[in-house]
Design an enzyme around this catalytic site. Structure first.
Site, PDB file in Angstrom:
ATOM      1  N   CYS A  66       0.829  -1.217   0.000  1.00  0.00           N
ATOM      2  CA  CYS A  66       0.000   0.000   0.000  1.00  0.00           C
ATOM      3  C   CYS A  66       0.857   1.257   0.000  1.00  0.00           C
ATOM      4  O   CYS A  66       0.603   2.197  -0.754  1.00  0.00           O
ATOM      5  CB  CYS A  66      -0.919  -0.018   1.210  1.00  0.00           C
ATOM      6  SG  CYS A  66      -0.091  -0.510   2.734  1.00  0.00           S
ATOM      7  N   HIS A  78      -2.379   5.465   6.300  1.00  0.00           N
ATOM      8  CA  HIS A  78      -0.984   5.906   6.435  1.00  0.00           C
ATOM      9  C   HIS A  78      -0.905   7.354   5.952  1.00  0.00           C
ATOM     10  O   HIS A  78      -1.717   7.783   5.112  1.00  0.00           O
ATOM     11  CB  HIS A  78      -0.051   5.116   5.516  1.00  0.00           C
ATOM     12  CG  HIS A  78      -0.047   3.629   5.686  1.00  0.00           C
ATOM     13  ND1 HIS A  78       0.342   3.008   6.845  1.00  0.00           N
ATOM     14  CD2 HIS A  78      -0.340   2.632   4.820  1.00  0.00           C
ATOM     15  CE1 HIS A  78       0.289   1.691   6.686  1.00  0.00           C
ATOM     16  NE2 HIS A  78      -0.135   1.438   5.464  1.00  0.00           N
TER      17      HIS A  78
HETATM   18  P1  NAD Z   1      -5.117 -10.574   6.363  1.00  0.00           P
HETATM   19  O1  NAD Z   1      -4.497 -11.178   7.553  1.00  0.00           O
HETATM   20  O2  NAD Z   1      -6.189  -9.565   6.533  1.00  0.00           O
HETATM   21  O3  NAD Z   1      -5.680 -11.689   5.399  1.00  0.00           O
HETATM   22  C1  NAD Z   1      -5.002 -12.865   5.121  1.00  0.00           C
HETATM   23  C2  NAD Z   1      -5.999 -13.976   5.011  1.00  0.00           C
HETATM   24  O4  NAD Z   1      -5.319 -15.169   4.672  1.00  0.00           O
HETATM   25  C3  NAD Z   1      -6.751 -14.223   6.312  1.00  0.00           C
HETATM   26  O5  NAD Z   1      -8.122 -14.361   6.029  1.00  0.00           O
HETATM   27  C4  NAD Z   1      -6.152 -15.544   6.822  1.00  0.00           C
HETATM   28  O6  NAD Z   1      -7.083 -16.304   7.557  1.00  0.00           O
HETATM   29  C5  NAD Z   1      -5.819 -16.208   5.519  1.00  0.00           C
HETATM   30  N1  NAD Z   1      -4.804 -17.259   5.637  1.00  0.00           N
HETATM   31  C6  NAD Z   1      -3.961 -17.506   6.659  1.00  0.00           C
HETATM   32  N2  NAD Z   1      -3.236 -18.585   6.396  1.00  0.00           N
HETATM   33  C7  NAD Z   1      -3.614 -19.038   5.182  1.00  0.00           C
HETATM   34  C8  NAD Z   1      -3.251 -20.142   4.369  1.00  0.00           C
HETATM   35  N3  NAD Z   1      -2.340 -21.019   4.749  1.00  0.00           N
HETATM   36  N4  NAD Z   1      -3.847 -20.273   3.173  1.00  0.00           N
HETATM   37  C9  NAD Z   1      -4.795 -19.412   2.764  1.00  0.00           C
HETATM   38  N5  NAD Z   1      -5.187 -18.361   3.501  1.00  0.00           N
HETATM   39  C10 NAD Z   1      -4.609 -18.180   4.690  1.00  0.00           C
HETATM   40  O7  NAD Z   1      -3.905  -9.985   5.506  1.00  0.00           O
HETATM   41  P2  NAD Z   1      -3.975  -8.813   4.458  1.00  0.00           P
HETATM   42  O8  NAD Z   1      -3.810  -7.521   5.186  1.00  0.00           O
HETATM   43  O9  NAD Z   1      -5.131  -8.981   3.551  1.00  0.00           O
HETATM   44  O10 NAD Z   1      -2.607  -9.039   3.683  1.00  0.00           O
HETATM   45  C11 NAD Z   1      -2.489  -9.923   2.586  1.00  0.00           C
HETATM   46  C12 NAD Z   1      -1.326  -9.499   1.727  1.00  0.00           C
HETATM   47  O11 NAD Z   1      -1.574  -8.169   1.258  1.00  0.00           O
HETATM   48  C13 NAD Z   1       0.026  -9.420   2.445  1.00  0.00           C
HETATM   49  O12 NAD Z   1       1.041  -9.714   1.519  1.00  0.00           O
HETATM   50  C14 NAD Z   1       0.112  -7.966   2.843  1.00  0.00           C
HETATM   51  O13 NAD Z   1       1.430  -7.532   3.048  1.00  0.00           O
HETATM   52  C15 NAD Z   1      -0.525  -7.321   1.644  1.00  0.00           C
HETATM   53  N6  NAD Z   1      -1.073  -5.978   1.858  1.00  0.00           N
HETATM   54  C16 NAD Z   1      -1.778  -5.684   2.997  1.00  0.00           C
HETATM   55  C17 NAD Z   1      -2.267  -4.410   3.161  1.00  0.00           C
HETATM   56  C18 NAD Z   1      -3.000  -4.002   4.402  1.00  0.00           C
HETATM   57  O14 NAD Z   1      -2.852  -2.882   4.826  1.00  0.00           O
HETATM   58  N7  NAD Z   1      -3.820  -4.845   4.995  1.00  0.00           N
HETATM   59  C19 NAD Z   1      -2.083  -3.446   2.186  1.00  0.00           C
HETATM   60  C20 NAD Z   1      -1.418  -3.798   1.007  1.00  0.00           C
HETATM   61  C21 NAD Z   1      -0.904  -5.059   0.869  1.00  0.00           C
END
Ligand code: NAD
Length: 334
Positions: free
Chosen positions: A141, A217
């Site tokens: 992000c 942010h």
């Molecule tokens: P999150 O924790 O909200 O979601 C991740 C999901 O994956 C959860 O529902 C979890 O239960 C599930 N999960 C856990 N283990 C798993 C497995 N073995 N197989 C399949 N699913 C599984 O995380 P998020 O914030 O959505 O982040 C996901 C990606 O996006 C990361 O790479 C993160 O760095 C990136 N990201 C996050 C944000 C943010 O601010 N939230 C912003 C941009 C990018």
């Protein structure tokens, strides 16, 4: 023919990308994975989205409560052309082998390393880099936010110094903090600058602090200019830059709280603010230095990038055709 898309990891990013995919006329949402039958899994089912167990190990959890899944991740991989890996950071690297074995393309998110993929991606900066590729990373992000505004003024940049003021956790996260402290990233410069360089060949350094807020942010950006640029020119450039919006403190946008309220007023899903918000009054030029302050809605700014990445990987559209199509489908203002 529609590109068949699966989502592995239906969390903050995964559920938003799933929703965005369902809004595209050239893509079909085939299913999402869940690790357990929580409210997110039930909501997906209510929406008519097939839910798959993220691994056979998790099947008993679903069976126990009588939640019928459509299969496991491997079954989903048999049905899709591309998987969006939105699992927690670092897990994508472990999953890649499985995707390769099933001959499925994959979009990874910002928690993965640049070395995992053939291209790191922000649509308006380097759409072409993902054309026809099998493995693409939509950057974080913060990196997306920096890249959107910096790519618009790239030709004027000699050097960038930016301070990242990062939200401590997403609104639904009760495990992360701090809740009453400011935590500097003692790795100076922080990793955000090098991450921007995976897309833009610019001279940039960043430092970062985590603060107790969940909304957005904020970045304080200083650009040392290569050639003259007036404040009015910067305003004009940002006004004509897609996925960047100018907000005026004078109109009541005095903090991230009002920006999120603006997204709520638009009746955006999950109050998504896909666009990077630049405070107009903060844009200032002093000699050869440009200053501006921007805010990033971490839960949603990368969502349109995932859609454009898929279009590029399947060569469904050229850069501006894809960006415009995505913007229209999500109600992105410009
Ligand atoms: P999150 O924790 O909200 O979601 C991740 C999901 O994956 C959860 O529902 C979890 O239960 C599930 N999960 C856990 N283990 C798993 C497995 N073995 N197989 C399949 N699913 C599984 O995380 P998020 O914030 O959505 O982040 C996901 C990606 O996006 C990361 O790479 C993160 O760095 C990136 N990201 C996050 C944000 C943010 O601010 N939230 C912003 C941009 C990018």
């Amino acid at each position: 023919m529609k590109v068949k898309v699966g989502i592995n990891g239906y969390g903050t990013i995964g559920k938003r990308v799933a929703h965005a995919v369902s809004k595209q006329d050239d893509m079909e949402l085939v299913g999402v994975t869940k690790t357990k039958p929580d409210f997110g899994a039930y909501r997906a089912k209510e929406l008519g989205i097939p839910v798959y167990a993220a691994s056979p190990d998790f099947l008993t959890r679903f069976k126990k409560v009588g939640f019928e899944v459509a299969g496991t991740l491997e079954d989903l991989l048999e049905k899709v052309d591309v998987i969006v890996d939105a699992t927690p950071g670092g897990m994508g690297a472990k999953n890649k082998e499985l995707y390769e074995a099933h001959g499925v393309k994959a979009v990874f998110e910002g928690g993965e390393k640049a070395s995992l993929v053939q291209a790191s991606f922000v649509a308006q900066a380097n759409y072409e880099a993902a054309l026809g590729k099998d493995y693409v990373r939509v950057v974080s992000c913060n990196t997306t936010g920096l890249t959107r505004t910096l790519s618009a003024i790239q030709e004027y940049i000699n050097y960038v110094y930016a301070v990242m003021i990062r939200r401590a956790a997403d609104p639904d996260d009760i495990k992360r903090g701090p809740i009453n402290a400011i935590q500097p990233s003692v790795k100076v410069p922080s990793h955000h600058g090098p991450d921007v360089q995976t897309i833009l060949p610019i001279n940039i350094e960043t430092t970062a602090f985590v603060v107790p807020t969940t909304l957005m942010h904020v970045h304080s950006v200083m650009v040392e200019l290569k050639k003259p640029l007036a404040r009015e020119d910067v305003i004009d450039i940002f006004e004509n830059t897609t996925r960047v919006l100018l907000f005026e403190e004078g109109r009541g946008f005095s903090s991230t709280a009002q920006l999120i309220e603006f997204a709520r007023d638009l009746h955006r899903e999950w109050n998504n603010l896909y666009e990077i918000a630049v405070w107009k009054e903060s844009i200032n030029v002093k000699g050869n230095r440009l200053f501006y302050i921007q805010a990033v809605h971490q839960e949603s700014d990368v969502v349109p990038e995932n859609i454009d990445a898929i279009r590029a990987m399947f060569e469904l559209a050229d850069k501006w055709e894809s960006i415009k199509k995505t913007n229209r489908s999500l109600g992105i203002l410009k």
